[in-house]
Design an enzyme around this catalytic site. Structure first.
Site, short mmCIF file in Angstrom:
data_model
loop_
_atom_site.label_atom_id
_atom_site.label_comp_id
_atom_site.label_asym_id
_atom_site.label_seq_id
_atom_site.Cartn_x
_atom_site.Cartn_y
_atom_site.Cartn_z
N ASP A 273 15.71 -137.57 33.28
CA ASP A 273 15.73 -139.03 33.37
C ASP A 273 14.36 -139.62 33.69
O ASP A 273 14.09 -140.77 33.36
CB ASP A 273 16.76 -139.49 34.40
CG ASP A 273 18.19 -139.34 33.91
OD1 ASP A 273 18.38 -139.04 32.71
OD2 ASP A 273 19.11 -139.51 34.71
N ASP B 18 37.22 -136.51 28.71
CA ASP B 18 37.05 -137.05 30.06
C ASP B 18 35.99 -136.23 30.77
O ASP B 18 36.00 -134.99 30.70
CB ASP B 18 38.35 -136.95 30.86
CG ASP B 18 39.36 -138.01 30.47
OD1 ASP B 18 39.08 -138.82 29.57
OD2 ASP B 18 40.43 -138.04 31.09
N ASN B 19 35.09 -136.92 31.47
CA ASN B 19 34.03 -136.27 32.24
C ASN B 19 34.08 -136.80 33.67
O ASN B 19 34.40 -137.97 33.89
CB ASN B 19 32.64 -136.58 31.65
CG ASN B 19 32.53 -136.21 30.20
OD1 ASN B 19 32.96 -135.14 29.79
ND2 ASN B 19 31.97 -137.08 29.40
N ARG C 262 21.73 -142.12 37.57
CA ARG C 262 22.00 -141.37 36.34
C ARG C 262 21.91 -142.35 35.18
O ARG C 262 22.67 -143.30 35.09
CB ARG C 262 23.39 -140.73 36.38
CG ARG C 262 23.54 -139.64 37.42
CD ARG C 262 24.91 -138.98 37.31
NE ARG C 262 25.13 -138.01 38.34
CZ ARG C 262 24.93 -136.69 38.20
NH1 ARG C 262 24.48 -136.22 37.05
NH2 ARG C 262 25.17 -135.88 39.19
N HIS D 254 24.07 -146.55 29.11
CA HIS D 254 24.87 -146.63 30.32
C HIS D 254 24.21 -145.83 31.43
O HIS D 254 23.61 -144.79 31.19
CB HIS D 254 26.28 -146.06 30.06
CG HIS D 254 27.09 -145.98 31.29
ND1 HIS D 254 27.27 -144.81 31.99
CD2 HIS D 254 27.74 -146.94 31.99
CE1 HIS D 254 28.01 -145.05 33.05
NE2 HIS D 254 28.32 -146.34 33.07
N LYS E 84 32.73 -145.76 26.23
CA LYS E 84 33.13 -145.15 27.49
C LYS E 84 33.95 -146.14 28.30
O LYS E 84 33.69 -147.34 28.29
CB LYS E 84 31.89 -144.77 28.32
CG LYS E 84 31.00 -143.75 27.67
CD LYS E 84 29.75 -143.53 28.52
CE LYS E 84 28.81 -142.56 27.84
NZ LYS E 84 27.54 -142.44 28.59
#
Length: 181
Positions: A170, A48-49, A59, A119, A72
């Site tokens: 990114d 879990d994050n 993001r 994602h 996810k």
């Protein structure tokens, strides 16, 4: 828990059954047995994050490649985000397509993003706390991604361009066309 298919193969929206009264509310966020029965997909999550971001942060688009690919189950615990999944499975009928949905603390929706997908999300509220349940462990050497403003994908991040905040990493991700998916 109710599941709804998206336009992308194997990508689902999960809606909890909410029990409310004068004290507040209760809901079951995830039930592995119900998920697997309704989808025939693995719901065995191992990591879990949580991330906290301010308005305008984008993001993504991120993925783990090869044997470290991750499915996810994502949700927004505080605030609102525009969540985006991109099908990068070359043999999929929805390869190269993306799907977006608003996830918020209010709507309590979750998005299941299968292995082989990219994602990302953008923060629409002042702040957002975002939760990721992953079915495989993170591996730095297996990181991959697509630049947020890829011209082929043409993702609408629901933010004015001048408000978008990106990490240095990114900003330099490859385009969809440059990717080896």
């Amino acid at each position: 828990m109710q599941l709804q298919e998206t336009l992308l193969k194997d990508c689902y929206i999960l809606s909890p059954t909410l029990f409310e009264d004068s004290r507040g509310y209760f809901y079951e966020k995830f039930n592995e047995r119900a998920f697997e029965q309704q989808t025939n997909l693995n719901g065995n999550f191992v990591q879990d994050n949580i991330s906290r971001s301010i308005y305008g942060v984008v993001r993504g688009i991120h993925l783990q490649e090869g044997g470290h690919a991750q499915a996810k189950l994502v949700s927004c615990l505080e605030g609102r985000v525009w969540d985006v999944a991109v099908d990068l499975r070359r043999n999929s009928p929805t390869f190269g397509q993306w799907y977006g949905i608003e996830l918020s603390a209010e709507n309590k929706l979750q998005l299941y993003v299968p292995r082989g997908f990219g994602h990302g999300f953008s923060v629409l509220s002042e702040t957002a706390i975002f939760s990721y349940k992953c079915d495989n462990y993170y591996n730095k050497e297996s990181e991959g991604g697509i630049v947020w403003n890829d011209p082929d994908l043409n993702i609408d991040w629901k933010l004015p361009l001048e408000d978008i905040i990106l990490s240095d990493k990114d900003k330099i991700l490859p385009t969809f066309a440059e990717g080896n998916f």
